[in-house]
Motif scaffolding. Structure first.
Motif, PDB file in Angstrom:
ATOM      1  N   PHE A   1       5.532   9.803  -9.258  1.00 41.48           N
ATOM      2  CA  PHE A   1       5.429   9.844 -10.724  1.00 41.48           C
ATOM      3  C   PHE A   1       4.241  10.667 -11.225  1.00 41.48           C
ATOM      4  O   PHE A   1       3.988  10.721 -12.433  1.00 41.48           O
ATOM      5  N   GLY A   2       3.484  11.275 -10.310  1.00 39.71           N
ATOM      6  CA  GLY A   2       2.344  12.084 -10.727  1.00 39.71           C
ATOM      7  C   GLY A   2       1.226  11.264 -11.335  1.00 39.71           C
ATOM      8  O   GLY A   2       0.571  11.704 -12.296  1.00 39.71           O
ATOM      9  N   ILE A   3       0.963  10.087 -10.802  1.00 41.73           N
ATOM     10  CA  ILE A   3      -0.068   9.193 -11.335  1.00 41.73           C
ATOM     11  C   ILE A   3      -1.433   9.568 -10.772  1.00 41.73           C
ATOM     12  O   ILE A   3      -1.610   9.698  -9.555  1.00 41.73           O
ATOM     13  N   TRP A   4      -2.405   9.737 -11.644  1.00 37.42           N
ATOM     14  CA  TRP A   4      -3.780   9.998 -11.229  1.00 37.42           C
ATOM     15  C   TRP A   4      -4.575   8.697 -11.212  1.00 37.42           C
ATOM     16  O   TRP A   4      -4.405   7.841 -12.080  1.00 37.42           O
ATOM     17  N   THR A   5      -5.411   8.521 -10.201  1.00 38.78           N
ATOM     18  CA  THR A   5      -6.314   7.374 -10.151  1.00 38.78           C
ATOM     19  C   THR A   5      -7.715   7.868  -9.830  1.00 38.78           C
ATOM     20  O   THR A   5      -7.883   8.916  -9.184  1.00 38.78           O
ATOM     21  N   VAL A   6      -8.710   7.100 -10.257  1.00 38.35           N
ATOM     22  CA  VAL A   6     -10.106   7.493 -10.040  1.00 38.35           C
ATOM     23  C   VAL A   6     -10.409   7.597  -8.552  1.00 38.35           C
ATOM     24  O   VAL A   6     -11.098   8.510  -8.091  1.00 38.35           O
ATOM     25  N   SER A   7      -9.940   6.625  -7.772  1.00 40.62           N
ATOM     26  CA  SER A   7     -10.157   6.639  -6.331  1.00 40.62           C
ATOM     27  C   SER A   7      -8.972   5.936  -5.661  1.00 40.62           C
ATOM     28  O   SER A   7      -8.305   5.101  -6.285  1.00 40.62           O
ATOM     29  N   PRO A   8      -8.684   6.279  -4.398  1.00 40.06           N
ATOM     30  CA  PRO A   8      -9.338   7.317  -3.607  1.00 40.06           C
ATOM     31  C   PRO A   8      -8.775   8.694  -3.952  1.00 40.06           C
ATOM     32  O   PRO A   8      -7.877   8.811  -4.781  1.00 40.06           O
ATOM     33  N   ASN A   9      -9.299   9.703  -3.283  1.00 41.26           N
ATOM     34  CA  ASN A   9      -8.783  11.054  -3.495  1.00 41.26           C
ATOM     35  C   ASN A   9      -7.347  11.142  -2.991  1.00 41.26           C
ATOM     36  O   ASN A   9      -7.027  10.665  -1.905  1.00 41.26           O
ATOM     37  N   HIS A  10      -6.476  11.748  -3.771  1.00 40.66           N
ATOM     38  CA  HIS A  10      -5.082  11.907  -3.372  1.00 40.66           C
ATOM     39  C   HIS A  10      -4.931  13.145  -2.494  1.00 40.66           C
ATOM     40  O   HIS A  10      -5.586  14.171  -2.727  1.00 40.66           O
ATOM     41  N   GLU A  11      -4.052  13.052  -1.509  1.00 37.65           N
ATOM     42  CA  GLU A  11      -3.738  14.210  -0.682  1.00 37.65           C
ATOM     43  C   GLU A  11      -2.822  15.158  -1.462  1.00 37.65           C
ATOM     44  O   GLU A  11      -2.187  14.780  -2.442  1.00 37.65           O
ATOM     45  N   ALA A  12      -2.742  16.391  -0.994  1.00 37.12           N
ATOM     46  CA  ALA A  12      -1.991  17.425  -1.719  1.00 37.12           C
ATOM     47  C   ALA A  12      -0.504  17.140  -1.766  1.00 37.12           C
ATOM     48  O   ALA A  12       0.181  17.531  -2.719  1.00 37.12           O
TER      49      ALA A  12
ATOM     50  N   THR B   1       0.829  -1.208   0.000  1.00 39.58           N
ATOM     51  CA  THR B   1       0.000   0.000   0.000  1.00 39.58           C
ATOM     52  C   THR B   1       0.862   1.256   0.000  1.00 39.58           C
ATOM     53  O   THR B   1       0.587   2.211  -0.735  1.00 39.58           O
ATOM     54  N   VAL B   2       1.914   1.255   0.815  1.00 37.11           N
ATOM     55  CA  VAL B   2       2.823   2.408   0.836  1.00 37.11           C
ATOM     56  C   VAL B   2       3.467   2.596  -0.538  1.00 37.11           C
ATOM     57  O   VAL B   2       3.577   3.720  -1.043  1.00 37.11           O
ATOM     58  N   ALA B   3       3.891   1.500  -1.151  1.00 37.64           N
ATOM     59  CA  ALA B   3       4.499   1.590  -2.482  1.00 37.64           C
ATOM     60  C   ALA B   3       3.492   2.138  -3.498  1.00 37.64           C
ATOM     61  O   ALA B   3       3.854   2.937  -4.383  1.00 37.64           O
ATOM     62  N   TYR B   4       2.227   1.749  -3.361  1.00 34.41           N
ATOM     63  CA  TYR B   4       1.193   2.193  -4.295  1.00 34.41           C
ATOM     64  C   TYR B   4       0.971   3.700  -4.218  1.00 34.41           C
ATOM     65  O   TYR B   4       1.054   4.408  -5.236  1.00 34.41           O
ATOM     66  N   PHE B   5       0.708   4.218  -3.007  1.00 34.52           N
ATOM     67  CA  PHE B   5       0.425   5.658  -2.955  1.00 34.52           C
ATOM     68  C   PHE B   5       1.690   6.502  -3.096  1.00 34.52           C
ATOM     69  O   PHE B   5       1.620   7.671  -3.489  1.00 34.52           O
ATOM     70  N   THR B   6       2.847   5.926  -2.818  1.00 31.21           N
ATOM     71  CA  THR B   6       4.092   6.648  -3.082  1.00 31.21           C
ATOM     72  C   THR B   6       4.259   6.887  -4.581  1.00 31.21           C
ATOM     73  O   THR B   6       4.732   7.952  -5.012  1.00 31.21           O
TER      74      THR B   6
END
Length: 459
Positions: free
Chosen positions: A150-161, A140-145
């Motif tokens: 890399f500036g990856i956008w995903t539909v969900s969840p909302n990314h923090e600033a 999970t840490v690797a995923y949201f990192t």
């Protein structure tokens, strides 16, 4: 060399080391792997079709055949399990876990080695939380990192600033998620919702360890009766369906152990001559029950579902979500039938299913992140897009348009992306198995041995 071994897919090492003899319970590994693939396929079927028609594809896939006057092949009995059999797969996971976690301690009980039983349960209980949660934490840490790196956008969840806020959000979620006895909040991580089953897996493990210890001094028949009583309690008295699944796996393990020692209770001798038709019946009933409607927890939906309305009265009063009652029987029947039906057992012992079994936990953990990043973009490119894609990835929309004609769930625009997605997901799961899953197992064992007191201090 180690990096080459880490990144090289197992398919490229085929033939090395000669043919290996399958273990007695190898079919369980294959079944676990195939079940993990069903979860993968279930989520891929639903993800790109969230705006399908008016009601959404999940309304069609996860209701009974003919519900709402929809008669799609993908919702037919038996066929539906191969399109959206994810809930059935999770039920199978829990029965298999109950069986596997019980195997060693039960064998120690029947060999009357209670000293080693205590050591075994101590080690298993110590290692279990680490074995389950370390891979969830790291992946999970690797995923949201990767979002922030890399500036990856995903539909969900909302990314923090920023990454710091993301870490804090994850900490708040994970500390509650990883507490087995929490009494509120969501059942899953917003970063990876299929992980809802991991805390349930841990709670089920606690049930297995405590029940085996509690029944360890009982007679054979009283131990069997105690397990049956717990299964009944969890399903019919309280809403503890997962406890029934784990205990059923433990019961099957004990019956197999007794059968190998020709020590089954006499009542089983009555059915010996009928075992082949009995297990084929189990298999057929399992395949039907595995397609229980799962789109809604509303019992009224079951009463309105063609075919299911005739057996809806079987649902226990204690069960809040009716699907788990029917999936309990489906999972127990399939796990008990497979080793007694030669061609089914042989199928799950195939090399590919054994491979899936090895990477099954990692496949379960990473198939969602791969779907929501690479998979989502491939589906958008072939024509499956939603309004949010018009804002965030407009350059991908219909970049490689393909036909959506054909049976629901088998459209070319859905299947073609899997030429890339399927092998890539398997490869990532294999790398995660080597890099995170297997080391976490070794780390938990190492830590236990480091912390364990010398024998002379244990007296």
């Amino acid at each position: 060399m180690w990096l080459t071994d880490l990144l090289r897919p197992a398919i490229l090492t085929r033939g090395r080391g000669g043919k290996q003899q399958n273990r007695r319970t190898a079919y369980l590994d294959g079944l676990r792997g195939f079940a993990a693939f069903l979860v993968y396929w279930h989520h891929h079927q639903l993800w790109p079709r969230q705006n399908y028609l008016i009601m959404g594809a999940d309304y069609i896939f996860e209701n009974s055949w003919g519900f709402g006057d929809n008669w799609f092949f993908a919702a037919m009995p038996v066929a539906r399990t191969f399109f959206t059999g994810g809930h059935f797969a999770v039920s199978v996971f829990f029965v298999i876990s109950g069986y596997v976690l019980s195997a060693k301690p039960l064998s120690l009980i029947y060999s009357n080695d209670h000293a080693k039983l205590g050591d075994n349960l101590s080690s298993a209980l110590f290692r279990r939380w680490l074995r389950l949660y370390i891979p969830v934490f790291v992946t999970t840490v690797a995923y949201f990192t990767s979002w922030h790196l890399f500036g990856i956008w995903t539909v969900s969840p909302n990314h923090e600033a920023n990454f710091r806020d993301e870490l804090w959000k994850f900490y708040v979620e994970f500390k509650n998620y990883s507490f087995a006895f929490r009494t509120g909040g969501e059942d899953w991580l917003s970063y990876n919702f299929p992980t809802w089953s991991i805390p349930v897996e841990f709670r089920g493990s606690l049930i297995i360890y405590t029940s085996i210890l509690g029944l360890s001094r009982c007679t054979k028949n009283m131990r069997l009766l105690g397990m049956v009583g717990l299964i009944f309690y969890f399903m019919y008295i309280v809403d503890g369906w997962f406890g029934s699944l784990f205990m059923a796996g433990s019961l099957l393990c004990q019956l197999d152990l007794l059968a190998r020692n020709d020590d089954l209770p006499r009542i089983f001798k009555i059915f010996e001559r009928y075992k082949t038709p009995i297990y084929y019946t189990f298999f057929i009933v399992s395949m039907f029950l595995s397609g229980v409607p799962s789109h809604s927890r509303d019992y009224e939906v079951l009463l309105k579902s063609p075919g299911w309305k005739h057996i809806a009265f079987l649902t226990p009063q204690a069960t809040w979500d009716f699907k788990w009652f029917y999936l309990f029987w489906a999972a127990v029947f399939i796990v008990s039938a497979i080793p007694r039906i030669w061609w089914l057992k042989a199928f799950f012992e195939l090399r590919f299913n054994q491979y899936l079994g090895r990477i099954s936990f990692s496949l379960y953990l990473i198939h969602g992140p791969v779907l929501w990043t690479i998979g989502d973009r491939l589906y958008v490119a072939t024509g499956w897009y939603r309004p949010e894609h018009e804002i965030n990835t407009p350059f991908l929309i219909n970049a490689f348009p393909l036909s959506k004609k054909g049976p629901l769930g088998l459209e070319p625009s859905f299947l073609v992306p899997h030429i890339i997605l399927l092998p890539f997901t398997f490869w990532v799961a294999e790398v995660v198995t080597k890099l995170i899953d297997e080391p976490s197992v070794r780390f938990a064992a190492w830590l236990y041995n480091k912390m364990k007191a010398p024998i002379e201090q244990q007296k």
